[in-house]
Write a protein that holds these residues in place. Structure first.
Motif, short mmCIF file in Angstrom:
data_model
loop_
_atom_site.label_atom_id
_atom_site.label_comp_id
_atom_site.label_asym_id
_atom_site.label_seq_id
_atom_site.Cartn_x
_atom_site.Cartn_y
_atom_site.Cartn_z
N UNK A 128 31.10 32.98 44.34
CA UNK A 128 31.28 31.57 44.00
C UNK A 128 32.07 30.85 45.08
N UNK A 129 33.13 31.48 45.59
CA UNK A 129 33.96 30.86 46.62
C UNK A 129 33.31 30.87 48.00
N UNK A 130 32.18 31.62 48.15
CA UNK A 130 31.59 31.83 49.48
C UNK A 130 32.70 32.27 50.41
N UNK A 131 33.35 33.37 50.03
CA UNK A 131 34.68 33.71 50.51
C UNK A 131 34.78 33.84 52.03
N UNK A 157 38.35 33.75 31.65
CA UNK A 157 39.65 33.62 32.30
C UNK A 157 39.82 34.63 33.44
N UNK A 158 39.31 35.83 33.26
CA UNK A 158 39.50 36.88 34.26
C UNK A 158 38.83 36.52 35.58
N UNK A 159 37.67 35.90 35.55
CA UNK A 159 36.98 35.52 36.78
C UNK A 159 37.77 34.42 37.50
N UNK A 160 38.31 33.50 36.74
CA UNK A 160 39.14 32.45 37.33
C UNK A 160 40.38 33.03 37.99
N UNK A 161 41.01 34.00 37.32
CA UNK A 161 42.19 34.63 37.88
C UNK A 161 41.84 35.45 39.12
N UNK A 162 40.67 36.06 39.13
CA UNK A 162 40.23 36.79 40.32
C UNK A 162 40.08 35.84 41.50
N UNK A 163 39.52 34.66 41.25
CA UNK A 163 39.41 33.65 42.31
C UNK A 163 40.78 33.20 42.80
N UNK A 166 45.16 40.76 34.57
CA UNK A 166 44.07 40.13 33.82
C UNK A 166 42.82 39.92 34.65
N UNK A 167 42.97 39.86 35.97
CA UNK A 167 41.78 39.68 36.82
C UNK A 167 40.90 40.93 36.82
N UNK A 168 41.43 42.06 36.42
CA UNK A 168 40.65 43.30 36.37
C UNK A 168 40.17 43.62 34.95
N UNK A 169 40.34 42.69 34.03
CA UNK A 169 39.92 42.93 32.65
C UNK A 169 38.50 42.44 32.41
N UNK A 170 37.78 43.18 31.60
CA UNK A 170 36.46 42.73 31.17
C UNK A 170 36.62 41.73 30.03
#
Length: 311
Positions: free
Chosen positions: A84-87, A274-280, A53-57
């Motif tokens: 966002x995380x300043x990774x 949701x996908x951006x949150x899962x990517x984080x 889901x992190x790779x979904x648009x």
């Protein structure tokens, strides 16, 4: 003869199906493999769900026809999460916050565990019991007195709030780690130390020349578990560090607020899905996964040899 042959055939079939003696039959192996597959699926399903889901648009997320295979790999989610995380900065701080106390705690736990295992001294049983009590007492009870002590000595906002307890054997789960070393060092044959003493070796030399090399499996286990616990400790990190230091799990908790600051309402790409949150989330746990895959062989060997099952 025909009857004996039928009996032999039936016995062979029964042996293959149910096993005999030390040999496991097909039924037993099938049940074991099914249980392992089921347990593995329970653990892997959330990870696979997050990864896919992190790779979904956003279009894929709202499309009920798209379940496990995205129409396209949408890397923009990770680009936004990294920003966002300043990774890079946060990752370096997290490695520092987790690595330094974990290393110091491993050293301290080994020394304390060896002392309890190999030496007799006054009030040993009392001190050992008090040490175990620190593991039983919830952190919430000692949190505020510890905070006030750090505030009095002006240590808040620095890594020293994690370093000093780790050095003194009062870090996260230190009692458990001391117990691991204690049990390991108790199993070392006394004749090895006696032979070293006859050769003129002192207690310190025996410790780092004989005990430590034999305790490598326990050292690996303690360091990895300590590293993971410090990595995931968000409550104490938020309480002690304030705005001076941060860690990835802590930034993940603040992800929604940080996202709105980086992408204010009305700006392009300001919608947090949701996908951006899962990517984080994936970026937060990725270093731990990499660490496990790199050290997997030593980790499994350490668990096997030290008899530790974890929590």
């Amino acid at each position: 003869m025909w009857k004996n042959r039928s009996i032999n055939t039936a016995n062979k079939f029964r042996k293959r199906l149910f096993g005999m003696g030390e040999n496991d039959g097909f039924v037993f192996k099938a049940v074991v493999y099914l249980l392992l597959i089921g347990i593995g699926f329970v653990y892997l399903y959330p990870m696979l769900f997050m990864l896919v889901n992190s790779f979904m648009s956003l279009d894929d997320l709202v499309n009920s026809m798209v379940k496990w295979i995205p129409s396209t790999l949408y890397f923009e989610n990770y680009a936004k999460a990294l920003k966002v995380l300043d990774y890079k900065t946060t990752l370096l701080q997290t490695l520092l916050v987790a690595g330094v106390p974990a290393l110091l705690q491993t050293v301290a736990a080994a020394i304390i565990g060896y002392g309890f295992a190999r030496f007799d001294f006054p009030l040993k049983k009392l001190l050992f019991g008090l040490m175990l009590a620190t593991f039983v007492i919830p952190t919430q009870i000692t949190m505020m007195p510890t905070y006030l002590m750090f505030k009095k000595y002006e240590l808040l906002g620095s890594l020293e709030t994690f370093i000093y307890p780790a050095i003194l054997g009062q870090g996260l789960k230190s009692a458990l780690f001391i117990l691991i070393f204690y049990q390991f060092f108790k199993r070392i044959p006394a004749v090895l130390e006696e032979a070293a003493e006859i050769d003129g070796a002192g207690s310190l030399k025996i410790f780092y020349r004989i005990a430590i090399p034999m305790a490598v499996p326990s050292i690996i286990i303690v360091f990895l578990f300590s590293f993971v616990w410090y990595w995931n400790e968000t409550y104490l990190a938020g309480l002690y560090f304030g705005n001076e230091l941060t860690i990835l799990p802590l930034e993940l908790q603040r992800f929604a607020d940080s996202y709105n600051k980086v992408y204010p309402p009305g700006s392009p790409g300001n919608q947090l899905n949701e996908a951006i949150n899962l990517a984080g989330t994936m970026l937060t746990i990725a270093p731990l996964l990499i660490l496990y895959f790199v050290l997997q062989r030593w980790f499994v060997e350490g668990v096997d040899r030290s008899g530790i099952t974890g929590e």
